[in-house]
Design a protein around this motif. Structure first.
Motif, PDB file in Angstrom:
ATOM      1  N   ASP A 145       0.830  -1.204   0.000  1.00 13.78           N
ATOM      2  CA  ASP A 145       0.000   0.000   0.000  1.00 13.78           C
ATOM      3  C   ASP A 145       0.866   1.256   0.000  1.00 13.78           C
ATOM      4  O   ASP A 145       0.427   2.325   0.404  1.00 13.78           O
ATOM      5  N   LYS A 184      -5.757   1.320  -2.923  1.00 15.24           N
ATOM      6  CA  LYS A 184      -5.202   1.258  -1.572  1.00 15.24           C
ATOM      7  C   LYS A 184      -4.002   0.323  -1.526  1.00 15.24           C
ATOM      8  O   LYS A 184      -2.968   0.636  -0.947  1.00 15.24           O
ATOM      9  N   THR A 185      -4.141  -0.860  -2.144  1.00 16.09           N
ATOM     10  CA  THR A 185      -3.052  -1.828  -2.209  1.00 16.09           C
ATOM     11  C   THR A 185      -2.911  -2.334  -3.632  1.00 16.09           C
ATOM     12  O   THR A 185      -3.907  -2.668  -4.274  1.00 16.09           O
ATOM     13  N   ASP A 186      -1.690  -2.386  -4.136  1.00 14.66           N
ATOM     14  CA  ASP A 186      -1.420  -2.781  -5.524  1.00 14.66           C
ATOM     15  C   ASP A 186      -0.374  -3.879  -5.573  1.00 14.66           C
ATOM     16  O   ASP A 186       0.325  -4.158  -4.590  1.00 14.66           O
ATOM     17  N   ASN A 244      -3.798  -3.636 -11.596  1.00 13.43           N
ATOM     18  CA  ASN A 244      -4.215  -2.879 -10.422  1.00 13.43           C
ATOM     19  C   ASN A 244      -5.393  -1.963 -10.730  1.00 13.43           C
ATOM     20  O   ASN A 244      -5.514  -1.423 -11.833  1.00 13.43           O
ATOM     21  N   ASP A 256      -8.443  -3.292  -4.164  1.00 11.71           N
ATOM     22  CA  ASP A 256      -7.260  -3.798  -3.471  1.00 11.71           C
ATOM     23  C   ASP A 256      -6.753  -5.063  -4.141  1.00 11.71           C
ATOM     24  O   ASP A 256      -7.485  -6.061  -4.228  1.00 11.71           O
ATOM     25  N   TYR A 259      -3.591  -7.791  -3.839  1.00 20.72           N
ATOM     26  CA  TYR A 259      -2.635  -8.148  -2.795  1.00 20.72           C
ATOM     27  C   TYR A 259      -1.581  -9.158  -3.233  1.00 20.72           C
ATOM     28  O   TYR A 259      -0.424  -8.830  -3.371  1.00 20.72           O
ATOM     29  N   ASP A 286      -9.520  -7.800  -3.659  1.00 16.73           N
ATOM     30  CA  ASP A 286     -10.730  -7.530  -2.870  1.00 16.73           C
ATOM     31  C   ASP A 286     -11.625  -6.549  -3.614  1.00 16.73           C
ATOM     32  O   ASP A 286     -11.144  -5.585  -4.227  1.00 16.73           O
ATOM     33  N   SER A 334     -12.923 -11.535  -1.500  1.00 17.23           N
ATOM     34  CA  SER A 334     -11.701 -11.641  -2.290  1.00 17.23           C
ATOM     35  C   SER A 334     -11.753 -12.847  -3.216  1.00 17.23           C
ATOM     36  O   SER A 334     -12.246 -13.916  -2.856  1.00 17.23           O
TER      37      SER A 334
END
Length: 331
Positions: free
Chosen positions: A174, A181-183, A205, A209, A211, A227, A235
């Motif tokens: 992140d 938010k997270t890639d 991405n 999210d 992960y 997600d 997810s």
């Protein structure tokens, strides 16, 4: 220009050649086709506890995995060994004390290194977050874990390290500069050191999210967990293909891998035959077609498949992976 069609057989062959263990069936091998998601190591590895994130040594005779608190707010790494035709009772991995949040083990193809994430303190770092750590195999032992030097670890969180055949490190983070938010990011190995991480871009991405990445041995097939993508809610695992230096738009993985529960932690077994992942799917409804007595019901809700979280496997061939590169593209 050669065809860019990537049949699953190619991934299988590359994995088998890379592992060097294709002649002898691995301990996780099963007799006959495995066309449906199947709980791995039921009763020993996958139990009524919450287990996830399996990682095998190249010969398949050790498996590292997570034992998680029911709320998935605490976790640590366990290990089990194949002995006398059975998986041993899992114990804490020697480098995981249970004192810290240690997770996401990955064993390199040569079996000499193990990467994982941890919130253990880093000297000189003011706050604790999830960073990537590594340990080396010396004989039958793992060395004291060390914090991964260089630009990979950030002030944010790092997740699920995966090392490609060329040494490139894929991971989730992140860190600033992402699409959401997270890639998913990657850091190339240059002269023995990791270069500045690169974002994998819009095809992989999103504003959601993303992960946990795993790059198949062919170097062109990327699995990852996401997600809230495409309105799917929980997810799921997605797949993208590298074509002409760019990733194709990721699509949900087929073959029954995704379910109404949460899917995560994708991996291919060292012998290239199986796809492994973790899932919170429940088999309780399937068992409810006949009445339970008290003991049978308690055994079901306390056993693997109760929906808390288990490790699953399926034939890689059952996923029917086909590259989206087109018949005349290059990879």
């Amino acid at each position: 220009m050669r065809s860019a069609h990537i049949p699953v057989a190619a991934i299988l062959l590359i994995a088998a050649l890379a592992s060097g263990h294709a002649a002898m069936p691995a301990p996780y091998a099963v007799a006959g086709p495995l066309r449906e998601p199947t709980i791995f190591g039921a009763g020993v590895i996958s139990t009524g506890d919450h287990e996830s994130h399996a990682a095998f040594t190249p010969d398949g005779k050790e498996v590292y995995f997570l034992k998680n608190a029911p709320g998935f707010d605490y976790w640590t790494i366990f290990v089990s060994s194949w002995r006398d035709g059975h998986w041993s009772e899992p114990t804490l991995a020697p480098f995981a004390s249970g004192r810290y949040k240690d997770a996401d083990p990955f064993v390199t193809a040569d079996g000499k290194h193990l990467f994982f994430i941890s919130d253990r303190p880093v000297p000189g770092k003011a706050h604790r977050d999830l960073d990537i750590w590594t340990t080396d195999r010396v004989g039958d032992h793992w060395t004291e874990p060390r914090h991964l030097d260089g630009p990979v670890n950030s002030e944010g969180q790092e997740w699920y390290p995966t090392v490609a055949a060329d040494g490139t490190l894929y991971f989730g983070s992140d860190r600033p500069g992402g699409k959401g938010k997270t890639d998913i990011w990657r850091a190339r190995l240059v002269d023995g050191k990791y270069a500045e991480p690169e974002n994998l871009g819009d095809a992989v991405n999103t504003a959601g999210d993303e992960y946990e990445p795993f790059l198949a041995p062919d170097g062109r097939t990327l699995f990852f967990m996401a997600d809230n993508r495409e309105g799917r809610g929980d997810s799921d695992i997605f797949v993208s293909f590298l074509c002409d230096g760019a990733w194709t738009k990721a699509e949900p993985l087929a073959g029954g891998v995704n379910s109404p529960g949460n899917e995560y932690a994708p991996k291919i077994s060292p012998d290239g035959r199986y796809f492994f992942w973790s899932s919170t799917r429940s088999v309780m409804r399937k068992l409810a077609d006949k009445p339970f007595d008290t003991q049978a019901y308690l055994a079901a809700i306390r056993g693997p498949g109760n929906g808390l979280g288990d490790i699953y496997q399926i034939d890689l061939a059952a996923l029917n992976l086909q590259s989206k590169c087109g018949k005349t593209g290059k990879n």
